[in-house]
Write a protein that holds these residues in place. Structure first.
Motif, PDB file in Angstrom:
ATOM      1  N   ARG A 110       0.860  -1.183   0.000  1.00 21.38           N
ATOM      2  CA  ARG A 110       0.000   0.000   0.000  1.00 21.38           C
ATOM      3  C   ARG A 110       0.894   1.230   0.000  1.00 21.38           C
ATOM      4  N   VAL A 111       1.249   1.671  -1.197  1.00 23.69           N
ATOM      5  CA  VAL A 111       2.103   2.853  -1.314  1.00 23.69           C
ATOM      6  C   VAL A 111       1.389   3.892  -2.181  1.00 23.69           C
ATOM      7  N   PRO A 112       1.649   5.187  -1.922  1.00 22.79           N
ATOM      8  CA  PRO A 112       1.024   6.218  -2.746  1.00 22.79           C
ATOM      9  C   PRO A 112       1.421   6.073  -4.214  1.00 22.79           C
TER      10      PRO A 112
ATOM     11  N   VAL B 209      -4.070   0.443 -10.665  1.00 26.15           N
ATOM     12  CA  VAL B 209      -4.539   0.400  -9.285  1.00 26.15           C
ATOM     13  C   VAL B 209      -3.638   1.289  -8.454  1.00 26.15           C
ATOM     14  N   GLY B 210      -4.215   2.026  -7.515  1.00 31.37           N
ATOM     15  CA  GLY B 210      -3.336   2.807  -6.662  1.00 31.37           C
ATOM     16  C   GLY B 210      -4.042   3.708  -5.678  1.00 31.37           C
ATOM     17  N   TYR B 211      -3.237   4.558  -5.068  1.00 28.32           N
ATOM     18  CA  TYR B 211      -3.703   5.468  -4.027  1.00 28.32           C
ATOM     19  C   TYR B 211      -3.328   6.887  -4.415  1.00 28.32           C
TER      20      TYR B 211
END
Lengths: 108, 106
Positions: free
Chosen positions: B4-6, B35-37
Motif C-alpha cells: 500500500r504505497v502512494p 490500481v493505486g492510491y
C-alpha cells in the motif's frame, strides 16, 4: 493543510486532519478558523473490460463520514447582516462516494 | 500481495474471453489494469461555493483517482472445438496516472 504531523508522503488511507481556512461572508470581516477536515489517499482503480465503455472505474474519495456543525460569530458585521457562520467539522473521515447533495465535488 | 504505497501503477489481471461467433471458443490473457492510491481531501466550502449551491454544498471535495492514461489493443488467441483458432482484440493498460475521478461512478 498542516503538514507537520507524521510522514504524509507515504500515508495511505483517509484521516481527520487539521485545516485552516478564512470564514468570510459579504458584510462581515473574515476570521481565520482552524478545524478538522479530511485528507488522504483512497484505493482507486480502472480496468479494461470487453464491452463499451471498455473501462470500468472504481473511484472513491476521502471525505467526511461524520460531522459536527460549528457556529461562530464573525467580527465587524454591517448592521442588518447576520454575523453567524456555520461550518462542518470532521468527526470521522472515510473513503467513499462524493455525495453531490452535500458536497461540491471537484476533480482535477 | 501489493504494497500500500502512494501512486498509481500497472497491475496484472487475468481476463477470460469467450466467443460464440464460430462455436464456443475460449482464451485467456493477462491484461494490465491501473490500481493505486491518489490524493484527495474534503474541507469547508468557501462562501461563494455555498451561495452558488443554495447553501447545500457546505463541503468541498478535491480529488484525484487512479486512471488508465494509455490504452492499447492486444490480440488474444481463442481455442475453438476441433483445434480451430480465432483471434480477438482486447484492451490493456500501458500507463497509469492519478488524474480526474469519474463522477458517474459516485
Amino acid at each position: 493543510f498542516n503538514t507537520s504531523k507524521g510522514d504524509l508522503r507515504k500515508f495511505v488511507g483517509c484521516a481527520v486532519r487539521e485545516f485552516t481556512f478564512l470564514a468570510k461572508k459579504p458584510g462581515c470581516k473574515g476570521l481565520r478558523i482552524t478545524t478538522d477536515a479530511c485528507w488522504g489517499r483512497c484505493e482507486t482503480w480502472e480496468k479494461p473490460i470487453l464491452d463499451p465503455p471498455y473501462i470500468e472505474a472504481h473511484h472513491q474519495v476521502c471525505t467526511y463520514n461524520e460531522t459536527k456543525q460549528v457556529t461562530i460569530k464573525l467580527p465587524s458585521c454591517a448592521p442588518g447582516v447576520d454575523p453567524f457562520y456555520t461550518y462542518p467539522m470532521a468527526i470521522r473521515c472515510d473513503c467513499g462516494a462524493c455525495s453531490t447533495a452535500t458536497t461540491e465535488c471537484e476533480t482535477v | 500481495q501489493e504494497a500500500r504505497v502512494p501512486g498509481c501503477y500497472l497491475h496484472p489481471i487475468n481476463v477470460t474471453v469467450r466467443s460464440e461467433r464460430q462455436g464456443p471458443c475460449r482464451g485467456s490473457h493477462v491484461a494490465q489494469a491501473c490500481v493505486g492510491y491518489c490524493e484527495s481531501s474534503a474541507f469547508p466550502s468557501r462562501h461563494s461555493v455555498r451561495a452558488a449551491s443554495g447553501f447545500q454544498h457546505n463541503i468541498t471535495s478535491v480529488s484525484r483517482c487512479c486512471t488508465i492514461s494509455r490504452l492499447q489493443k492486444v490480440k488474444v488467441e481463442l481455442q475453438c472445438p476441433g483445434g480451430r483458432q480465432e483471434q480477438l482484440e482486447i484492451f490493456t493498460a500501458r500507463a497509469c496516472q492519478c488524474d480526474m475521478c469519474r463522477l458517474s461512478r459516485y
